[in-house]
Design an enzyme around this catalytic site. Sequence first.
Site, PDB file in Angstrom:
ATOM      1  N   HIS A   1       1.784   4.697  -2.716  1.00  0.00           N
ATOM      2  CA  HIS A   1       1.946   6.149  -2.531  1.00  0.00           C
ATOM      3  C   HIS A   1       3.287   6.618  -3.098  1.00  0.00           C
ATOM      4  O   HIS A   1       3.376   7.655  -3.751  1.00  0.00           O
ATOM      5  CB  HIS A   1       1.907   6.509  -1.040  1.00  0.00           C
ATOM      6  CG  HIS A   1       0.566   6.352  -0.385  1.00  0.00           C
ATOM      7  ND1 HIS A   1      -0.596   6.832  -0.937  1.00  0.00           N
ATOM      8  CD2 HIS A   1       0.209   5.775   0.796  1.00  0.00           C
ATOM      9  CE1 HIS A   1      -1.616   6.562  -0.121  1.00  0.00           C
ATOM     10  NE2 HIS A   1      -1.150   5.904   0.926  1.00  0.00           N
TER      11      HIS A   1
ATOM     12  N   HIS B   1      -5.155   7.671  -1.942  1.00  0.00           N
ATOM     13  CA  HIS B   1      -6.112   6.664  -1.491  1.00  0.00           C
ATOM     14  C   HIS B   1      -7.260   6.467  -2.486  1.00  0.00           C
ATOM     15  O   HIS B   1      -7.689   7.401  -3.154  1.00  0.00           O
ATOM     16  CB  HIS B   1      -6.680   7.060  -0.129  1.00  0.00           C
ATOM     17  CG  HIS B   1      -5.695   6.826   0.965  1.00  0.00           C
ATOM     18  ND1 HIS B   1      -5.624   7.596   2.094  1.00  0.00           N
ATOM     19  CD2 HIS B   1      -4.713   5.900   1.096  1.00  0.00           C
ATOM     20  CE1 HIS B   1      -4.658   7.145   2.869  1.00  0.00           C
ATOM     21  NE2 HIS B   1      -4.079   6.125   2.281  1.00  0.00           N
TER      22      HIS B   1
ATOM     23  N   HIS C   1       0.838  -1.211   0.000  1.00  0.00           N
ATOM     24  CA  HIS C   1       0.000   0.000   0.000  1.00  0.00           C
ATOM     25  C   HIS C   1       0.872   1.259   0.000  1.00  0.00           C
ATOM     26  O   HIS C   1       0.680   2.169  -0.821  1.00  0.00           O
ATOM     27  CB  HIS C   1      -0.915  -0.027   1.232  1.00  0.00           C
ATOM     28  CG  HIS C   1      -1.720   1.220   1.432  1.00  0.00           C
ATOM     29  ND1 HIS C   1      -3.049   1.319   1.083  1.00  0.00           N
ATOM     30  CD2 HIS C   1      -1.388   2.445   1.940  1.00  0.00           C
ATOM     31  CE1 HIS C   1      -3.496   2.532   1.367  1.00  0.00           C
ATOM     32  NE2 HIS C   1      -2.499   3.240   1.891  1.00  0.00           N
ATOM     33  N   GLU C   2       1.849   1.293   0.906  1.00  0.00           N
ATOM     34  CA  GLU C   2       2.687   2.499   1.026  1.00  0.00           C
ATOM     35  C   GLU C   2       3.516   2.729  -0.242  1.00  0.00           C
ATOM     36  O   GLU C   2       3.721   3.866  -0.662  1.00  0.00           O
ATOM     37  CB  GLU C   2       3.605   2.406   2.250  1.00  0.00           C
ATOM     38  CG  GLU C   2       2.886   2.325   3.583  1.00  0.00           C
ATOM     39  CD  GLU C   2       1.875   3.429   3.828  1.00  0.00           C
ATOM     40  OE1 GLU C   2       2.086   4.556   3.323  1.00  0.00           O
ATOM     41  OE2 GLU C   2       0.867   3.175   4.500  1.00  0.00           O
TER      42      GLU C   2
END
Lengths: 82, 169
Positions: free
Chosen positions: B123, B129, B119-120
Amino acid sequence: YPLDRAAKDEDDSMNLVQRYLENYYNLEKDVKLFVRRKDSAPVVKKIQEMQRFLGLEVTGKLDSDTLEVIRKPRCGIPDVGH
Amino acid sequence: FSTFPGMPKWRKTHLTYRIVNYTLDLPRDAIDSAIEKALTVWEKVTPLTFSRINEGVADIMIIFAVREHGDFSPFDGPGNVLAHAYAPGSGIDGDVHFDDDEKWTKDTSGINLFLVAAHELGHSLGLQHSTNSEALMYPVYNKFTDLARFHLSQDDVNGIQSLYGPPTA
């Protein structure tokens, strides 16, 4: 004693919600969520924004589903960018 | 899906990463493996490739830290915020920070490092998101994710390919 305990739990939840809305939905820090206000519109709007983003029923109220999601672990990047 | 304001993205397809320090929750090889697997998730659906360096400044610097850790965005102790990462760019941008007050695990008994890293790193590559609760980029950790059958959602794929396109043949 149980009454005091319940009141403390409620305070903790409210603080959590306040921080959550400040951190992720740009709720202004001077808007106090839990003081009775004549105008609750900004807070309700932020709760609705959060519920819409998270795919919850958009009620503007801190119902149990909303509180459950707020208590779940999550990423620290705000959903609304500056 | 959504991207960061201004749609920042890497202007090169080969990126470096460095694991600067380690949590004591897991053996080092488990951490190395979780990060590598998380990078592969994105590598498979883009033209991007990654290589690891052990010294100097990498595009993506990965650290474990607690509370205030030098970026004016302190972690909050156990629970709630698990990690954060910065959009593509130089300096701190692109970097990934994990909250070492969490209990990091290989499985889902604690907080699964691979899932949060994937997930990170989304980014770090430019994704913000998603509002799609099936997407990896949805901001709430899902401990019921089936790790054995993990795959990006179409929303994640559409998002990352809107920045980098599909993998080169």
